[in-house]
Motif scaffolding. Structure first.
Motif, PDB file in Angstrom:
ATOM      1  N   ARG A   1       0.661  -1.118  -0.111  1.00 37.33           N
ATOM      2  CA  ARG A   1       0.039  -0.017   0.064  1.00 37.33           C
ATOM      3  C   ARG A   1       0.861   1.203  -0.022  1.00 37.33           C
ATOM      4  O   ARG A   1       1.753   1.372   0.836  1.00 37.33           O
ATOM      5  N   PHE A   2       0.502   2.249  -0.915  1.00 29.97           N
ATOM      6  CA  PHE A   2       1.324   3.368  -0.882  1.00 29.97           C
ATOM      7  C   PHE A   2       0.391   4.418  -0.989  1.00 29.97           C
ATOM      8  O   PHE A   2      -0.684   4.452  -1.930  1.00 29.97           O
ATOM      9  N   GLU A   3       0.489   5.690   0.016  1.00 22.39           N
ATOM     10  CA  GLU A   3      -0.181   6.671   0.209  1.00 22.39           C
ATOM     11  C   GLU A   3       0.512   8.021   0.065  1.00 22.39           C
ATOM     12  O   GLU A   3       1.534   8.245   0.899  1.00 22.39           O
ATOM     13  N   ALA A   4      -0.089   8.915  -0.829  1.00 22.60           N
ATOM     14  CA  ALA A   4       0.546  10.172  -0.842  1.00 22.60           C
ATOM     15  C   ALA A   4      -0.091  10.814   0.317  1.00 22.60           C
ATOM     16  O   ALA A   4      -1.072  10.918   0.905  1.00 22.60           O
ATOM     17  N   PRO A   5       0.575  12.041   0.824  1.00 23.77           N
ATOM     18  CA  PRO A   5       0.144  13.117   1.875  1.00 23.77           C
ATOM     19  C   PRO A   5      -0.869  13.871   1.242  1.00 23.77           C
ATOM     20  O   PRO A   5      -0.866  14.080   0.012  1.00 23.77           O
ATOM     21  N   ARG A   6      -1.749  14.144   2.216  1.00 22.74           N
ATOM     22  CA  ARG A   6      -2.974  15.122   1.962  1.00 22.74           C
ATOM     23  C   ARG A   6      -2.417  16.513   1.798  1.00 22.74           C
ATOM     24  O   ARG A   6      -1.260  16.912   2.322  1.00 22.74           O
ATOM     25  N   GLY A   7      -3.344  17.436   1.250  1.00 24.09           N
ATOM     26  CA  GLY A   7      -3.084  18.735   1.124  1.00 24.09           C
ATOM     27  C   GLY A   7      -3.100  19.513   2.538  1.00 24.09           C
ATOM     28  O   GLY A   7      -4.173  18.942   3.311  1.00 24.09           O
ATOM     29  N   GLN A   8      -2.494  20.726   2.679  1.00 30.19           N
ATOM     30  CA  GLN A   8      -2.893  21.103   4.130  1.00 30.19           C
ATOM     31  C   GLN A   8      -4.257  22.093   4.020  1.00 30.19           C
ATOM     32  O   GLN A   8      -4.476  22.503   3.004  1.00 30.19           O
ATOM     33  N   HIS A   9      -4.673  22.367   5.304  1.00 27.67           N
ATOM     34  CA  HIS A   9      -6.016  23.053   5.160  1.00 27.67           C
ATOM     35  C   HIS A   9      -5.540  24.512   4.919  1.00 27.67           C
ATOM     36  O   HIS A   9      -4.534  25.106   5.270  1.00 27.67           O
ATOM     37  N   GLY A  10      -6.565  25.485   4.389  1.00 33.80           N
ATOM     38  CA  GLY A  10      -6.502  26.713   4.146  1.00 33.80           C
ATOM     39  C   GLY A  10      -6.425  27.446   5.778  1.00 33.80           C
ATOM     40  O   GLY A  10      -6.722  26.790   6.599  1.00 33.80           O
ATOM     41  N   ARG A  11      -5.838  28.480   5.736  1.00 33.45           N
ATOM     42  CA  ARG A  11      -5.954  29.521   6.972  1.00 33.45           C
ATOM     43  C   ARG A  11      -6.265  30.892   6.558  1.00 33.45           C
ATOM     44  O   ARG A  11      -6.364  31.385   5.612  1.00 33.45           O
TER      45      ARG A  11
END
Length: 341
Positions: free
Chosen positions: A63-73
């Protein structure tokens, strides 16, 4: 350990959520919305690595998973995009989806294929401000990244494929003309995994030869080891059909016909490429068997060679023909490409 088929799961990163925020500064008690957008999730790519020659590492991690995007601020700050994930696979890997469709065929070093797309980041509340809705308390969540189950299949890249029944002398031949060191023993199925050997011949000609496990009657229907490795000769430009003509070996003409039948049943296109029949073990061969095999090859208008990889007899003429045929087919391909251009 040589592994040429594996299934993996790839998951692209989710998009970051949009932000609900309002400008709050001294003397600005009722500032407008300033929530930023979420970042994009990371994509997943497969990249062909010339330093890999097996899918064995995927037996440990599937299993290979890319990181999620950061939330807006707040202050209209957009979240950082997730980093893209690059998964290294051997050159020659074919990528299929769950439905069996080909997604990519990675045949060049460094070639990449996007196999899972990252989710889009959600919009912040600053995007929803209108003249009639100046203080929106809404923002979008990030979209989920794609998730896929992939079937990876490695097909070795070689110029010449050696095909024969078990114990036909394939490993002895590749060891005699290259630096490959396959296991050699006088019993069937000594070769249980494919071997590649680089041959340096006259005039600095260089080509790659592939030795696969022996084929038996019914291989195309799943018998023996040959079927699961026949894929490794699909990309070859030339085939050598090796037939043992010694006294204790199966009848050479029947063995030759068995090879033709199994290749035709597996992939008829294999019989359309250049090939030669090679009678092996001439140091212990029965002359009548060699003669009958030569007649069968002549009836098919197929070049015939008799060799002994152990003593070196006949190797020079065989390798000269192989090198010249590969050179000729390469020139033909160049001419055809020129016409298309």
């Amino acid at each position: 350990m040589f592994i040429d088929v594996v299934e993996i799961v790839v998951k692209a990163g989710d998009g970051g959520n949009g932000c609900v925020s309002f400008r709050r500064e001294k003397y600005v008690p009722r500032g407008g919305p300033d929530g930023g957008d979420g970042g994009r999730g990371g994509h997943v790519f497969l990249v062909a690595d010339p330093h890999l020659n097996t899918l064995y590492p995927f037996t440990f991690q599937r299993r290979f998973e890319a990181p999620r995007g950061q939330h807006g601020r707040g202050k209209n700050r957009t979240g950082r995009d997730g980093s893209d994930l690059y998964v290294r696979v051997p050159v020659g890997t074919v990528v299929y989806d769950e439905a069996g469709r080909v997604l990519a065929d990675l045949v060049e070093p460094g070639q990449t294929a996007l196999v899972a797309r990252g989710g889009r980041g959600g919009r912040g509340n600053a995007r929803f401000a209108t003249p009639t809705r100046q203080a929106p308390y809404i923002a979008e969540p990030g979209e989920p990244g794609e998730q896929r189950r992939l079937h990876l299949e490695l097909k070795l890249l070689a110029d010449v494929g050696l095909v024969g029944l078990p114990n036909a002398g394939k490993s002895t031949l590749i060891a005699a003309v290259s630096s490959a060191k396959p296991k050699i023993a006088p019993y069937p199925f000594t070769t249980t995994v494919p071997h590649l050997g680089v041959v340096f011949w006259k005039h600095y000609r260089r080509f790659v030869m592939a030795d696969i496990p022996g084929i038996i009657e019914g291989a195309a229907q799943g018998r023996g080891l040959g079927l699961q490795f026949l894929r490794h000769i699909e990309r070859t430009r030339l085939l050598l059909l090796l037939v043992d003509c010694s006294e204790l070996a199966p009848d050479p003409v029947q063995a030759y016909q068995t090879l033709l039948r199994e290749m035709r049943a597996y992939a008829p296109a294999l019989l359309e490429r250049p090939r030669a029949v090679v009678a092996t073990k001439q140091d212990i061969a029965v002359p009548d068997r060699v003669e009958r095999l030569a007649i069968a090859a002549a009836q098919d208008q197929t070049p015939f060679f008799a060799i002994s990889a152990r003593t070196g007899a006949g190797l020079e003429s065989l390798m000269d023909w192989v090198a010249e045929t590969l050179h000729r087919t390469a020139e033909t391909a160049i001419v055809e490409m020129g016409h298309r251009a």
